[in-house]
Design a protein around this motif. Sequence first.
Motif, mmCIF file in Angstrom:
data_model
loop_
_atom_site.group_PDB
_atom_site.id
_atom_site.type_symbol
_atom_site.label_atom_id
_atom_site.label_comp_id
_atom_site.label_asym_id
_atom_site.label_seq_id
_atom_site.Cartn_x
_atom_site.Cartn_y
_atom_site.Cartn_z
ATOM 1 N N LEU A 49 -20.011 63.968 -11.698
ATOM 2 C CA LEU A 49 -18.833 64.668 -10.761
ATOM 3 C C LEU A 49 -18.758 63.978 -9.760
ATOM 4 O O LEU A 49 -19.660 63.294 -8.885
ATOM 5 N N ALA A 50 -17.575 64.165 -8.815
ATOM 6 C CA ALA A 50 -17.387 63.568 -7.383
ATOM 7 C C ALA A 50 -17.348 64.668 -6.556
ATOM 8 O O ALA A 50 -17.300 65.894 -6.796
ATOM 9 N N HIS A 51 -17.547 64.498 -5.008
ATOM 10 C CA HIS A 51 -17.562 65.461 -4.347
ATOM 11 C C HIS A 51 -16.041 66.066 -4.108
ATOM 12 O O HIS A 51 -15.206 65.447 -4.513
ATOM 13 N N GLY A 52 -16.109 67.327 -4.012
ATOM 14 C CA GLY A 52 -14.820 68.044 -4.087
ATOM 15 C C GLY A 52 -14.238 68.718 -5.429
ATOM 16 O O GLY A 52 -13.369 69.227 -5.549
ATOM 17 N N GLU A 53 -15.310 68.092 -6.415
ATOM 18 C CA GLU A 53 -14.800 68.591 -7.978
ATOM 19 C C GLU A 53 -15.421 69.832 -8.551
ATOM 20 O O GLU A 53 -14.838 70.355 -9.205
ATOM 21 N N ALA A 54 -16.343 70.182 -7.885
ATOM 22 C CA ALA A 54 -17.076 71.521 -7.966
ATOM 23 C C ALA A 54 -17.671 72.565 -7.271
ATOM 24 O O ALA A 54 -18.299 71.738 -6.044
#
Length: 165
Positions: A49-54
């Motif tokens: 995951l990337a920042h801001g995705e979950a």
Amino acid sequence: MPMADELIAGNARYAAEFADHDLQVSPTRNLAVVTCMDSRMDIFPLLGLAHGEAHIIRNAGGVITDDVIRSLCLSQRYLGTREIVLVHHTDCGLQLVTEDAFKSEMQEELGIKPWWAVESFTDPYVDVAQSMKRLQLTPFVQHKDHIRGFVYDVTIGCINEVTAD
């Protein structure tokens, strides 16, 4: 140097290269991850995951407590999450603690037992299945069609899926 001073210096380096200023409040993958606070688990890269995705909700053991349900309720109702992923792990510290012994130690030391449950367990796979059932049973989590659970193996870096009974 005190740890807080090191953290301030670390933040200055981070802020100098800060690139996440355009992220929105709602997670773009509509995903909430409930996991353990174990320092060996860097959840974003662990799950690709990337920042801001979950949203990442962490506590000792990744246990489904009232506060986790509160966070998931808000995450779903106000910030659009629709999927929940649980990630426990092997070699968890909660596997070394028993409820009765812990509470007895606290009462002996402090004169009062904690009113909250420790939620220790012996098998992370069984506990993930239990956590999935708790989420299915609570009325406060609206979106239950996409709840999946995994155990992260801290020795090899892989996650193994757990199916609910």
